[in-house]
Design a protein around this motif. Sequence first.
Motif, mmCIF file in Angstrom:
data_model
loop_
_atom_site.group_PDB
_atom_site.id
_atom_site.type_symbol
_atom_site.label_atom_id
_atom_site.label_comp_id
_atom_site.label_asym_id
_atom_site.label_seq_id
_atom_site.Cartn_x
_atom_site.Cartn_y
_atom_site.Cartn_z
ATOM 1 N N ALA A 173 -8.341 15.138 8.503
ATOM 2 C CA ALA A 173 -7.449 16.272 8.708
ATOM 3 C C ALA A 173 -6.213 16.035 7.856
ATOM 4 C CB ALA A 173 -7.064 16.414 10.179
ATOM 5 N N GLU A 174 -5.404 17.044 7.671
ATOM 6 C CA GLU A 174 -4.235 16.926 6.807
ATOM 7 C C GLU A 174 -3.335 15.775 7.241
ATOM 8 O OE1 GLU A 174 -2.127 20.604 6.687
ATOM 9 O OE2 GLU A 174 -3.428 21.468 5.157
ATOM 10 N N ASP A 175 -3.046 14.891 6.322
ATOM 11 C CA ASP A 175 -2.146 13.773 6.570
ATOM 12 C C ASP A 175 -1.777 13.158 5.220
ATOM 13 O OD1 ASP A 175 -0.621 12.127 8.162
ATOM 14 O OD2 ASP A 175 -2.244 10.757 8.672
ATOM 15 N N HIS A 176 -0.580 12.656 5.118
ATOM 16 C CA HIS A 176 -0.116 11.963 3.905
ATOM 17 C C HIS A 176 -0.270 12.829 2.646
ATOM 18 C CE1 HIS A 176 0.275 8.445 6.352
ATOM 19 N NE2 HIS A 176 -1.025 8.365 6.592
ATOM 20 N N LEU A 177 -0.175 14.147 2.790
ATOM 21 C CA LEU A 177 -0.305 15.003 1.611
ATOM 22 C C LEU A 177 0.877 14.836 0.674
ATOM 23 C CD1 LEU A 177 -1.821 18.298 3.060
ATOM 24 C CD2 LEU A 177 -2.931 16.150 2.437
ATOM 25 N N ASP A 178 2.018 14.413 1.219
ATOM 26 C CA ASP A 178 3.177 14.148 0.367
ATOM 27 C C ASP A 178 2.913 12.964 -0.563
ATOM 28 O OD1 ASP A 178 3.086 12.431 2.557
ATOM 29 O OD2 ASP A 178 5.255 12.314 2.795
ATOM 30 N N TRP A 179 2.063 12.040 -0.151
ATOM 31 C CA TRP A 179 1.737 10.853 -0.944
ATOM 32 C C TRP A 179 0.621 11.159 -1.937
ATOM 33 C CZ3 TRP A 179 -1.598 7.153 -2.675
ATOM 34 C CH2 TRP A 179 -1.116 5.873 -2.927
ATOM 35 N N PRO B 147 0.789 -1.238 0.000
ATOM 36 C CA PRO B 147 0.000 0.000 0.000
ATOM 37 C C PRO B 147 0.818 1.283 0.000
ATOM 38 C CG PRO B 147 -0.166 -1.145 2.109
ATOM 39 C CD PRO B 147 0.484 -2.091 1.163
ATOM 40 N N GLY B 148 2.000 1.269 0.600
ATOM 41 C CA GLY B 148 2.761 2.503 0.695
ATOM 42 C C GLY B 148 3.434 2.948 -0.591
ATOM 43 N N TRP B 149 3.479 2.070 -1.601
ATOM 44 C CA TRP B 149 4.123 2.436 -2.870
ATOM 45 C C TRP B 149 3.243 3.453 -3.593
ATOM 46 C CZ3 TRP B 149 7.583 -1.313 -5.936
ATOM 47 C CH2 TRP B 149 8.394 -2.046 -5.064
ATOM 48 N N ARG B 150 3.829 4.564 -3.996
ATOM 49 C CA ARG B 150 3.072 5.641 -4.640
ATOM 50 C C ARG B 150 2.852 5.337 -6.117
ATOM 51 N NH1 ARG B 150 5.693 11.205 -2.453
ATOM 52 N NH2 ARG B 150 5.386 11.706 -4.648
ATOM 53 N N PRO B 151 1.787 5.925 -6.688
ATOM 54 C CA PRO B 151 1.517 5.693 -8.111
ATOM 55 C C PRO B 151 2.642 6.135 -9.032
ATOM 56 C CG PRO B 151 -0.396 6.646 -7.028
ATOM 57 C CD PRO B 151 0.730 6.703 -6.041
ATOM 58 N N ASP B 152 3.454 7.113 -8.586
ATOM 59 C CA ASP B 152 4.537 7.580 -9.437
ATOM 60 C C ASP B 152 5.826 6.774 -9.259
ATOM 61 O OD1 ASP B 152 5.287 8.460 -6.938
ATOM 62 O OD2 ASP B 152 5.438 10.584 -7.476
ATOM 63 N N ASN B 153 5.770 5.705 -8.466
ATOM 64 C CA ASN B 153 6.914 4.801 -8.397
ATOM 65 C C ASN B 153 7.240 4.316 -9.812
ATOM 66 O OD1 ASN B 153 7.774 1.747 -8.337
ATOM 67 N ND2 ASN B 153 8.451 2.603 -6.379
ATOM 68 N N PRO B 154 8.503 4.310 -10.215
ATOM 69 C CA PRO B 154 8.833 3.954 -11.602
ATOM 70 C C PRO B 154 8.264 2.609 -12.051
ATOM 71 C CG PRO B 154 10.742 4.900 -10.524
ATOM 72 C CD PRO B 154 9.702 4.743 -9.463
ATOM 73 N N LEU B 155 8.298 1.614 -11.173
ATOM 74 C CA LEU B 155 7.768 0.300 -11.545
ATOM 75 C C LEU B 155 6.261 0.367 -11.789
ATOM 76 C CD1 LEU B 155 7.869 -2.796 -11.835
ATOM 77 C CD2 LEU B 155 7.642 -2.922 -9.333
ATOM 78 N N LEU B 156 5.533 0.998 -10.862
ATOM 79 C CA LEU B 156 4.075 1.057 -10.994
ATOM 80 C C LEU B 156 3.661 1.940 -12.163
ATOM 81 C CD1 LEU B 156 3.008 1.282 -7.243
ATOM 82 C CD2 LEU B 156 3.584 -0.728 -8.628
ATOM 83 N N ALA B 157 4.406 3.028 -12.369
ATOM 84 C CA ALA B 157 4.110 3.900 -13.505
ATOM 85 C C ALA B 157 4.360 3.182 -14.828
ATOM 86 C CB ALA B 157 4.949 5.170 -13.419
ATOM 87 N N ALA B 158 5.431 2.394 -14.882
ATOM 88 C CA ALA B 158 5.725 1.641 -16.107
ATOM 89 C C ALA B 158 4.650 0.585 -16.365
ATOM 90 C CB ALA B 158 7.098 0.982 -15.990
ATOM 91 N N ALA B 159 4.170 -0.064 -15.304
ATOM 92 C CA ALA B 159 3.104 -1.051 -15.468
ATOM 93 C C ALA B 159 1.841 -0.401 -16.003
ATOM 94 C CB ALA B 159 2.834 -1.744 -14.135
#
Length: 451
Positions: free
Chosen positions: A185-191, A72-84
């Motif tokens: 409330a504001e949380d995980h905005l970096d993700w 779950p913690g892998w972001r959508p812009d991770n190169p592997l997930l973006a390539a998939a």
Amino acid sequence: MGYLSGRHVLVAGAGVTGRSTADALLAAGATVTVTDRSPERLAELGAHVPGVTLLAAADAPPVDIDLVVTSPGWRPDNPLLAAAAAAGTEVIGEVELAWRMARELADPPTWLAVTGTNGKTTTVGMLESILRAAGIDAVACGNVGLPVVDALLAGRRVLAVELSSFQLYWSPSVRPLAGVILNLAEDHLDWHGSMDAYAQAKARVLTGDVGVANADDPLVSALLADAPARAHVGFTLGTPDEGQLGVVDGMVVDRAFGPDTVLVAVEEIRPVGPPGVADALAAAALARAHGVSPEAVRDGLRAFRPGEHRAVVVAEVDGVRYVNDSKATNPHAAGASLRSHDHVVWIAGGLLKGASVDDLVRAEAHRLRGVVLIGADREIIAAAVRAYAPHVPVHVLDDATMCDAVHTARTLSQAGDVVVLAPAAASMDMFRDYAHRGRAFAEAVETLVES
């Protein structure tokens, strides 16, 4: 034959969730490859899950991959997930995988889902306690620690599922019987990139038969108003309207699921205080949506006790109480923690993940005796204290241990005060997790007791 049989699935992440995912996929007849940037994690998974192919630090999926299941913690812009995604390969999370596997069963389990910025783990624990008091084969799972695929394969009949915003993002099809948003409330905005994106991920829990939301939180109420859930139920710390659960004369009352029904006395709920009561209201609403009796709700809430590192009194030394609320990993949770006490020496700091502490400090400045700051974003919190609580002494500790922080807090406190570890931030800059941080606090307090 299930839809996974014969398919080649790439599992992204070799941690606890990745291991359970690989086990479930193999049991379903899939061919499984696991990738991770940590050789140690890959080797450990391979030792425990024979039959998988290990792939180190992949930036693109193998050409024959049919599906990617990500931690779950892998972001959508991770190169592997973006390539998939660019290659047209579907990317889902372990919770979505469990949902799809459950849909193939002749008698799938019931899902009751909990999300929110704070209180998720307490609420699913309360819900599990209520369900078991009703004689139901239920288990708390998901973000609480037990992967949902493990609970599914164990054959549990009702799943009390804690869902983070990450898990919900990767779970487009999940439709629980009933789902609740506790607060936002504001949380995980970096993700997520924005508060709106974070809120929309949370709103996915309101897509089943019954949507439950905190009527005292305007943002949550707005999400429920737009939700596709067939029935909308609110909960409030005040007197409930029709269609809500709330509090009347010190009693939790249900006005949503039939005639007005008294469920339990507020004084019997643990943890004490408004956050604990709100969590109990949410858990009761989900249980009642599943048809659980008022008596089981009462018995389950009476029996429940919160887990470690959640507003736990560690000790009292020279008239000063020391409270471990390491689970307060964002400003919203820290604010609830501070509001439980009149005079506080606050230990805080860590990774803020893009969240602001200005509103927290402004609102709670009147109760602060002093502030001790550690961790990566200590200077950000210090700036807020200097701006909105200039009368409060603040100690910013560079290269400090938790023991240093506790001993500094002792010098700022006097009899009747409470020293509270409520970091308002994540822990990974200094500790393995919030539990490791909480244990360090408790151990530091013990040195005061011994001296």
